[in-house]
Enzyme design. Structure first.
Site, PDB file in Angstrom:
ATOM      1  N   SER A   1     -24.261 139.955  36.140  1.00 57.48           N
ATOM      2  CA  SER A   1     -23.551 138.677  36.152  1.00 57.48           C
ATOM      3  C   SER A   1     -22.882 138.444  34.813  1.00 57.48           C
ATOM      4  CB  SER A   1     -24.530 137.530  36.424  1.00 57.48           C
ATOM      5  OG  SER A   1     -25.377 137.309  35.307  1.00 57.48           O
ATOM      6  N   ASP A   2     -21.734 137.759  34.845  1.00 53.27           N
ATOM      7  CA  ASP A   2     -21.256 137.196  33.590  1.00 53.27           C
ATOM      8  C   ASP A   2     -22.336 136.236  33.113  1.00 53.27           C
ATOM      9  OD1 ASP A   2     -19.709 136.516  31.415  1.00 53.27           O
ATOM     10  OD2 ASP A   2     -17.890 136.203  32.582  1.00 53.27           O
ATOM     11  N   TRP A   3     -22.355 135.964  31.828  1.00 54.65           N
ATOM     12  CA  TRP A   3     -23.478 135.268  31.222  1.00 54.65           C
ATOM     13  C   TRP A   3     -23.610 133.835  31.777  1.00 54.65           C
ATOM     14  CZ3 TRP A   3     -23.652 139.922  30.399  1.00 54.65           C
ATOM     15  CH2 TRP A   3     -24.471 140.543  29.471  1.00 54.65           C
ATOM     16  N   GLY A   4     -24.664 133.630  32.596  1.00 54.11           N
ATOM     17  CA  GLY A   4     -24.888 132.339  33.219  1.00 54.11           C
ATOM     18  C   GLY A   4     -24.175 132.164  34.535  1.00 54.11           C
ATOM     19  N   ALA A   5     -23.601 133.228  35.098  1.00 54.06           N
ATOM     20  CA  ALA A   5     -22.806 133.092  36.319  1.00 54.06           C
ATOM     21  C   ALA A   5     -23.642 133.123  37.590  1.00 54.06           C
ATOM     22  CB  ALA A   5     -21.753 134.198  36.390  1.00 54.06           C
TER      23      ALA A   5
END
Length: 818
Positions: A226-230
């Protein structure tokens, strides 16, 4: 690959020895940048970091800064992209990084996209070719890549929650087409899912895109991170194809994922597939074999600086060159004008931001390159910055008669600069995206004090701003506390996800006088590896009149303009395609004062140029990395013959671009332009751009022979076409020959022409070479939403060998039969 991949049998054997909880633990980071280790089985922790422009140290330690993605694409040089990727891979190894979170291959859909500078092009084929070369280069060093952001992540507006709405044909032909060749040919070890939704489903849990297309159809055997926090859900993400949640500690996975398994919402088969992929990644890095690649690291070497310099020069595009103004002839005097000439934008802001080892400015590059007999007069002209730029380290000294720029930094393993000093250094980089790692205690607490001298260049009001993660920061100049605990602060969101405190102060200072300066930052605790501390300074306004007078008195003037060092960044889209009114007016006045004026554009993308008709020479410098000043001087003086070609269209005005009526959208964005992105729109609509896609001049001339190929071929078969290119000038040069395909018997809506091949060749003066293009069925194919696949329609097609999307030199008609 530089290291041998762990056999699949070994990885599967490890999987069989893991408990369910251990498998689940591998599916989320242990902290901001690393995966957890499983010591029982000798499975070590793996570390990631950002890196499209160079290795972004998680501790803000310096690395070589290479040109940004769009600049690298402007080289149209696969070999050079491989070389740059290899160099960044070696720098990653030197920093102990196993996976580089790059490259960004999203399509430049709108010229106002905030991260366009990171991305390669408006065209999926050019994007894919550059991406393949970069991934191959990085992974040749035994470092993984993460191709991002999958998919339709083309703006910053509402990027965390908005939906990119587009039909399947547009998705396949434009947006997925940038990823597909990279996945199939370069086999990246990871793919990063985007923040946004695609047609109403978050990209991090999009079963069709992650499982059906990426993993099943394309055969991707790496991990989706995931993109960071996605990550937005637990069962949805796990079943939807997300292998790894970042950053850690887990929010959606971890304990929540175990609960979902126990509740029957996620099967153990799904967990096994995710864990197998993570183990496969760890094996590919060499970590399971003791990480043998560590001896191959190299950081900020002369070789890497030379690669950065060469790629910067090769990326620069000679947009216009009348009166033979370039290359620069012998001159008694040169006026160099523009604040960006002395403090350029070398990269964009955000997660790709690298701490530079050094910054060679255009002014320094010209001083090094021009004859000592040439008088160079520099004037700032106007302030180009929409916001205060990062404090220039050249204004700082650690004191004690030192000539080294920067301040003396003392780090403590406790807040408020208490206890023993853990480490000391001289530091001039005050844009920190993660730092103090060595001093942090187990709770993440540390503090730092910078001391030394600040010597202003100009007399007058100096406006300071400190932006930082935690509440405590101080700035003292002389005896005056400009920022302290009592100073008012506002909170802003960095990249739309990270809250920052911001404090402002002004003070009047005298040029040339050295003032004692102290800066402090204190962090009581927090996440290791990601804290932020930036110091910004806006200096007194430049003397515009002096700049115009300098131009009038010089034989030649070089004006450097741009969008500034702060306006192109992750987290926000560009407000406008226009330069500031002050810069445009300055260019007009300098042109009036000196007809021998060269305009250098220091931006990551197209800008409106209302003075373009009057400027005899224009060079697109891009955001050229730390060696950009040398690269620019190489091009201006003729040491390097410019060979860059535009990877994006430069429209005359923002209103001409195809997304004008569809960007940025509201909560969601409808891709109303459909297939007609970039040059596809301008060609189909008959709109003349300022400079077309693929455009770029040289100091020599190239002639194109006849385009040779078959008169007919069976639809779906492969074919070869060729053309002879001659350097008809008296200077060695490089030409990028572009091949476009046009459907003459169009039965479906299609762009007028589409790029389907390109080759860059070096030619000595008078030399001729044959360029060959191998075309497969996809060169003529379109996505049939009704038939559910790629289709080649029989009929008549025209191939164009071209120097740009509008400069079509030779054509060949081919009949595709049933």
């Amino acid at each position: 690959m530089a290291n041998s991949q762990e056999p699949e049998e070994r990885v599967r054997e490890l999987l069989s020895q893991l408990t369910l909880d251990e498998k689940i633990s591998l599916l989320a980071g242990q902290d901001f940048w690393s995966l957890p280790a499983i010591e029982r089985l000798g499975i070590p922790s793996l570390k990631m970091s950002d890196g499209p422009t160079g290795l972004r140290s998680t501790n803000s330690e310096p690395s070589t800064v290479f040109p940004v993605g769009v600049a690298l694409a402007a080289t149209w040089d696969r070999s050079l992209l491989h070389t740059v990727g290899s160099a960044i891979g070696r720098e990653a190894i030197a920093h102990g990084v196993d996976v580089l979170l790059a490259p960004g291959v999203n399509i430049q859909r709108t010229p106002l996209g905030g991260r366009n500078f990171e991305y390669y092009s408006e065209d999926p084929m050019l994007t894919a070719e550059m991406g393949v070369a970069y991934v191959d280069g990085v992974q040749s060093q035994g470092v993984g890549t993460s191709v991002k952001h999958y998919v339709a992540n083309n703006q910053e507006h509402n990027r965390m929650s908005g939906s990119s709405n587009l039909n399947e044909r547009v998705l396949r032909e434009i947006y997925l087409a940038a990823f597909e060749p990279i996945i199939k040919r370069a086999r990246p070890w990871t793919v990063m899912s985007a923040y946004n939704q695609v047609n109403g489903v978050f990209a991090s849990e999009h079963d069709e895109l992650l499982n059906t297309v990426l993993k099943d159809e394309w055969g991707f055997d790496g991990i989706v991170v995931s993109d960071w926090g996605a990550a937005k859900s637990t069962a949805g993400s796990a079943n939807g194809g997300l292998d790894l949640e970042m950053p850690g500690p887990a929010r959606m996975y971890g304990e929540e994922l175990r609960k979902a398994v126990d509740a029957g919402q996620v099967s153990e088969t799904v967990i096994d597939d995710h864990a197998l992929r993570v183990l496969r990644l760890i094996g590919r890095t060499g970590l399971l074999s003791g990480n043998p690649k560590t001896t191959r690291g190299a950081l900020m070497t002369p070789e890497h600086r030379e690669i950065a310099r060469r790629s910067a020069a090769d990326a620069m595009v000679l947009l216009k060159n009348e009166m033979g103004l370039l290359p620069l002839k012998a001159a008694g005097s040169v006026a160099v004008i523009g604040t960006l000439a002395d403090y350029p934008a070398i990269q964009g802001g955000g997660s790709s931001q690298v701490s530079p080892d050094r910054i060679v400015t255009p002014l320094e590059g010209l001083r090094d390159a021009l004859s000592p007999d040439t008088a160079i007069h520099f004037e700032r002209g106007v302030d180009p910055e929409p916001r205060a730029p990062v404090l220039d380290g050249r204004l700082l000294s650690p004191g004690g008669g030192s000539n080294v720029p920067g301040l003396k930094a003392k780090y403590y393993a406790a807040p408020d600069c208490l206890g023993d000093v853990v480490s000391e250094a001289v530091d001039w980089r005050f844009a920190k995206l993660g730092f103090g790692e060595a001093a942090q205690d187990k709770n993440g607490a540390f503090s730092v004090e910078w001391t030394g001298e600040f010597t202003p260049r100009h007399s007058g009001e100096h406006s300071w701003q400190i932006s930082h993660s935690n509440p405590d920061a101080e700035l003292i100049i002389g005896d005056e506390v400009l920022v302290g605990p009592e100073t008012d602060r506002v909170t802003e969101l960095l990249f739309m996800i990270l809250p920052l405190n911001q404090r402002n102060a002004t003070v009047t200072l005298e040029a040339g006088k050295s003032y004692p300066i102290t800066i402090r930052y204190s962090q009581p605790g927090g996440i290791k590896g990601f804290n932020i501390f930036n110091v910004y300074l806006r200096e007194p306004a430049p003397d515009r009149t002096a700049a115009i007078e300098a131009a009038k008195q010089a034989d030649t003037a070089v004006v450097v303009v741009g969008s500034g060092t702060t306006s192109e960044t992750e987290g926000e889209d560009r407000a406008s395609m226009a330069l500031s009114d002050a810069q445009n007016a300055l260019v007009e006045d300098v042109l009036a004062a000196n007809p021998n004026t060269i305009v250098v554009v220091n931006t990551g993308g197209p800008v409106e140029m209302p003075w373009a008709d009057r400027a005899p020479a224009i060079v697109q410098m891009w955001l050229p990395g730390g060696e950009g000043g040398h690269g620019l001087a190489d091009v201006l003086t003729g040491k390097v013959n410019p060979s860059g070609k535009l990877p994006v269209t430069f429209p005359k005005r923002y209103a001409d671009n195809p997304t004008y009526l569809h960007f940025p959208g509201g909560q969601d964005v409808d891709y109303g332009e459909g297939l007609f992105v970039g040059y596809r729109h301008y060609d189909a609509a008959g709109v003349d751009p300022l400079f077309p896609f693929g455009h770029g001049l040289s100091y020599t001339q190239f002639t194109y022979g006849a385009l040779n190929g078959p008169a007919s071929a069976q639809a779906g078969s492969a074919m070869t076409v060729s053309i002879e290119i001659t350097n008809a000038g008296d200077t060695h040069g490089a030409e990028t020959v572009q091949l476009y395909v046009e459907d003459l018997a169009m039965q479906e809506t299609k762009p007028a022409r589409q790029l389907r091949g390109f080759e860059k060749i070096d030619l000595a003066a008078g030399e001729t070479k044959t360029v060959t293009f191998d075309l497969n069925a996809r060169a003529f194919a379109w996505w049939d939403r009704n038939g559910g696949g790629w289709t080649v329609t029989p009929g008549r097609y025209r191939l164009h060998a071209a120097a740009s999307s509008r400069d079509l030199r030779q054509s060949l008609d081919i009949e595709l039969t049933e």
